[in-house]
Motif scaffolding. Structure first.
Motif, short mmCIF file in Angstrom:
data_model
loop_
_atom_site.label_atom_id
_atom_site.label_comp_id
_atom_site.label_asym_id
_atom_site.label_seq_id
_atom_site.Cartn_x
_atom_site.Cartn_y
_atom_site.Cartn_z
N ALA A 124 0.84 -1.20 0.00
CA ALA A 124 0.00 0.00 0.00
C ALA A 124 0.87 1.25 0.00
CB ALA A 124 -0.93 0.00 1.21
N LEU A 125 1.90 1.23 0.83
CA LEU A 125 2.82 2.36 0.92
C LEU A 125 3.58 2.55 -0.39
CD1 LEU A 125 4.09 4.44 2.94
CD2 LEU A 125 5.86 2.72 3.38
N ARG A 126 4.11 1.45 -0.93
CA ARG A 126 4.92 1.51 -2.15
C ARG A 126 4.12 2.03 -3.34
NH1 ARG A 126 6.35 1.29 -6.98
NH2 ARG A 126 7.61 -0.29 -8.00
N TRP A 127 2.94 1.46 -3.57
CA TRP A 127 2.16 1.84 -4.75
C TRP A 127 1.45 3.17 -4.56
CZ3 TRP A 127 3.18 -0.04 -9.26
CH2 TRP A 127 3.79 -1.30 -9.35
N GLY A 128 1.07 3.49 -3.34
CA GLY A 128 0.44 4.78 -3.09
C GLY A 128 1.41 5.93 -3.32
N ILE A 129 2.63 5.77 -2.83
CA ILE A 129 3.64 6.82 -2.98
C ILE A 129 4.11 6.92 -4.43
CG2 ILE A 129 6.02 7.43 -2.40
CD1 ILE A 129 5.47 6.48 0.42
N ALA A 130 4.42 5.78 -5.06
CA ALA A 130 4.92 5.80 -6.44
C ALA A 130 3.90 6.36 -7.41
CB ALA A 130 5.33 4.39 -6.86
N ARG A 131 2.64 5.88 -7.32
CA ARG A 131 1.62 6.37 -8.25
C ARG A 131 1.19 7.79 -7.90
NH1 ARG A 131 2.85 4.13 -12.48
NH2 ARG A 131 4.72 3.94 -11.20
N GLY A 132 1.22 8.11 -6.61
CA GLY A 132 0.88 9.47 -6.21
C GLY A 132 1.89 10.47 -6.75
N LEU A 133 3.17 10.12 -6.64
CA LEU A 133 4.22 10.98 -7.17
C LEU A 133 4.13 11.07 -8.69
CD1 LEU A 133 6.89 12.60 -6.96
CD2 LEU A 133 8.07 10.42 -7.21
N TYR A 134 3.95 9.91 -9.33
CA TYR A 134 3.90 9.90 -10.79
C TYR A 134 2.70 10.71 -11.29
CZ TYR A 134 4.39 8.11 -15.55
OH TYR A 134 4.57 8.01 -16.90
N SER A 135 1.67 10.77 -10.46
CA SER A 135 0.48 11.52 -10.85
C SER A 135 0.67 13.03 -10.67
CB SER A 135 -0.73 11.06 -10.01
OG SER A 135 -1.85 11.85 -10.29
N ASN A 136 1.09 13.47 -9.47
CA ASN A 136 1.20 14.93 -9.26
C ASN A 136 2.60 15.48 -9.48
OD1 ASN A 136 2.72 14.75 -6.72
ND2 ASN A 136 0.81 14.08 -5.77
N GLU A 137 3.61 14.59 -9.61
CA GLU A 137 4.98 14.96 -9.95
C GLU A 137 5.66 15.86 -8.93
OE1 GLU A 137 5.06 16.49 -13.95
OE2 GLU A 137 4.56 14.56 -14.83
N ALA A 138 5.13 15.94 -7.72
CA ALA A 138 5.77 16.75 -6.68
C ALA A 138 7.10 16.11 -6.27
CB ALA A 138 4.85 16.88 -5.47
N GLY A 139 8.18 16.81 -6.50
CA GLY A 139 9.50 16.29 -6.18
C GLY A 139 10.29 15.88 -7.41
N LEU A 140 9.60 15.65 -8.52
CA LEU A 140 10.29 15.25 -9.75
C LEU A 140 10.97 16.42 -10.45
CD1 LEU A 140 8.01 12.61 -11.53
CD2 LEU A 140 10.23 12.25 -10.48
N GLY A 141 10.47 17.63 -10.20
CA GLY A 141 11.11 18.80 -10.81
C GLY A 141 10.66 19.11 -12.22
N THR A 142 9.59 18.45 -12.68
CA THR A 142 9.14 18.70 -14.06
C THR A 142 8.27 19.96 -14.17
OG1 THR A 142 7.36 17.10 -13.60
CG2 THR A 142 9.25 16.31 -14.85
N ALA A 143 7.45 20.22 -13.16
CA ALA A 143 6.54 21.38 -13.21
C ALA A 143 7.27 22.70 -13.43
CB ALA A 143 5.69 21.44 -11.95
N PRO A 144 8.43 22.96 -12.77
CA PRO A 144 9.11 24.24 -12.98
C PRO A 144 9.51 24.49 -14.43
CG PRO A 144 10.02 23.11 -11.08
CD PRO A 144 9.11 22.14 -11.76
N ILE A 145 9.66 23.41 -15.20
CA ILE A 145 10.07 23.56 -16.60
C ILE A 145 8.97 24.26 -17.39
CG2 ILE A 145 10.81 22.32 -18.68
CD1 ILE A 145 11.67 20.02 -16.77
N ALA A 146 7.72 23.90 -17.12
CA ALA A 146 6.59 24.55 -17.79
C ALA A 146 6.30 25.92 -17.18
CB ALA A 146 5.35 23.67 -17.71
N HIS A 147 6.34 26.00 -15.86
CA HIS A 147 6.01 27.26 -15.18
C HIS A 147 7.05 28.35 -15.42
CE1 HIS A 147 2.42 26.24 -12.79
NE2 HIS A 147 2.90 25.00 -12.78
N ALA A 148 8.27 27.97 -15.78
CA ALA A 148 9.33 28.96 -15.99
C ALA A 148 8.99 29.95 -17.09
CB ALA A 148 10.65 28.25 -16.31
N ALA A 149 8.10 29.56 -17.99
CA ALA A 149 7.73 30.45 -19.10
C ALA A 149 6.59 31.40 -18.75
CB ALA A 149 7.34 29.61 -20.32
#
Length: 470
Positions: free
Chosen positions: A268-293
């Motif tokens: 539950a912990l493993r899949w909740g965290i992995a899919r949660g992160l993959y869904s909202n991307e918090a911590g991955l650093g991808t959002a700033p790439i779009a927001h930078a513009a």
């Protein structure tokens, strides 16, 4: 040879499971809590302000410096998160980790709001203009400029550039298999159509991507939520039991039932965290790439969109998807190998099987296309940072070809590296983020004291004047 490759695949899976169950879980949760404390629980204390400055300012024009509007930056970033993961990823997490996986998604979202806010804040502060006079930014820029760790900034860009290849493959395969099951379309036809559509969008740059996403994404999200909410209210009597199940199975094992194979707390912990992160991307650093513009007058103001996007993506969309499959009992009917069809079955309980599969296929098509479009943009920015604009155009072709290869189910062994590469991307971003906590706190305090309080005082004066005039 076959046995050797099976051993390699199992080794990759075991390593991914270990990383996401223990080290990454600790880093994400502890790091998110630490940043939440450093910004003085900003995402909770000022949530009303966040809503007012995001959805409350959607139609407000701005003349601040930037390439696209704050809302377009938000929908572009949301396009990479709201999609197959919300529709297909949540049921998969429940099938492998049990209903408790949804609880851990919530936890990651609540503290992930601070993480995503911090990423965007730093991304805005350290952005710069490229050769085409377009604003660019992201973790690679604040890692290099703020910390001087050029080697780590290059490592982040390199891992993310590679990770986006299997990521686009998985996205295109999800829509190709859905379309084949719903309409009988050959996967290569769907792959070709998606390739052409993606190429038409991404060759126009971030401006064209933003124009597409700000028109498609909000409407798609609203329609999807409306249909799911109808199914939930039709089964409202099951809600007390469902919420009880979510909380209890987050901390206790769940026995096998029907098509569900059972799951322990670690799953539950493993899949909740992995899919949660993959869904909202918090911590991955991808959002700033779009927001930078984005056009904005203060880094924190654009960071508010990061808080709002995590809320919409995980607390709203993922929760609605998860509860839909739980209240209908679809999670018990479908085994782990067919979990991607779980939401179809859930919707089909109220609207009929044909509508369920058709509805999800159509929405996945649009969601996946907008998601892939922004993922290709992310990949190009990493290639541009590492090498130059010419190489970025080469990688654009690579990603578009990966869309077709993924759609037909080719090179599936590459997909095995997705969670592993995501782990490397996360580590090369979250650690520098924590080292920059003082700067994050200082910028946040500056926004609260210089922008928020000034605005609030102005509103109080205007209200007083109106009362006096009355």
């Amino acid at each position: 040879m076959g046995q050797l490759w099976s051993s390699i695949e199992q080794g990759i899976a075991d390593l991914s499971d270990f990383l996401w169950t223990y080290p990454l879980a600790i880093i994400l949760i502890a790091g998110g809590i630490f940043l939440t404390i450093r910004i003085k629980f900003f995402q909770f204390r000022f949530f009303g302000h966040v809503l007012h400055q995001t959805i409350g300012q959607i139609f407000k024009k701005t003349d601040k410096k930037g390439t696209i509007t704050p809302f377009q930056a938000f929908t572009s970033a949301l396009a990479s998160t709201a999609g197959a993961t919300n529709i297909v990823g949540v049921p998969i997490a429940i099938s492998l980790g049990g209903p408790g996986a949804l609880f851990w998604m919530w936890i990651i979202a609540l503290i992930g709001m601070a993480t995503k806010y911090s990423e965007i804040l730093l991304g805005m502060k350290y952005r710069e203009k490229n050769e085409k006079n377009v604003w660019v930014g992201g973790p690679q820029y604040y890692i290099k400029k703020a910390l001087g760790w050029k080697w780590l900034s290059s490592a982040f860009a390199f891992f993310l550039m590679l990770e986006l290849i299997p990521s686009t493959m998985v996205q295109s395969n999800s829509i190709a298999t859905q379309a084949e099951g719903a309409f009988g379309w050959p996967v290569y036809i769907t792959g070709a159509v998606v390739c052409v559509a993606i190429a038409a969008v991404v060759f126009g740059g971030i401006q064209r991507i933003a124009k597409v996403t700000d028109k498609l994404v909000p409407g798609m999200v609203l329609i999807y939520l409306t249909v799911c909410l109808y199914v939930i209210f039709a089964n409202a009597g099951q809600l007390p039991e469902v919420f009880s199940l979510i909380f209890t199975s987050a901390f206790t094992p769940v026995s096998a039932t029907g098509g569900f194979a059972g799951a322990g707390v670690a799953q539950a912990l493993r899949w909740g965290i992995a899919r949660g992160l993959y869904s909202n991307e918090a911590g991955l650093g991808t959002a700033p790439i779009a927001h930078a513009a984005a056009k904005t007058d203060h880094p924190s103001r654009q960071g508010l969109w990061g808080i709002f996007s995590v809320f919409i993506d995980t607390i709203v969309i993922c929760t609605i998807s998860g509860i839909t499959v739980l209240v209908t009992g679809a999670w018990k009917e479908v085994g782990g190998t067919d979990a991607s069809n779980m939401i179809n079955i859930a919707i089909g309980t109220e609207f009929g099987d044909a509508f369920g599969s058709t509805f999800i296929s159509i929405f996945l098509l649009f969601f996946v296309m907008t998601t892939i479009g922004i993922l290709v943009f992310y990949g190009e920015k990493q290639a541009e940072y590492l090498y130059n604009l010419k190489f970025a155009r080469v990688m654009r072709i690579v990603y578009i070809l990966a869309v077709f290869v993924g759609a037909i189910g080719g090179l599936k062994f590459v997909w095995q590296f997705l969670d592993l590469l995501l782990a490397f991307v996360l580590l090369t971003n979250i650690i520098p983020l924590l080292f920059l906590h003082k700067e994050i706190a200082a910028l946040t305090d500056d926004y609260v004291n210089r922008v928020y309080k000034k605005r609030k005082s102005k509103q109080e004066v205007e209200l007083f004047d109106e009362e006096e005039a009355g």
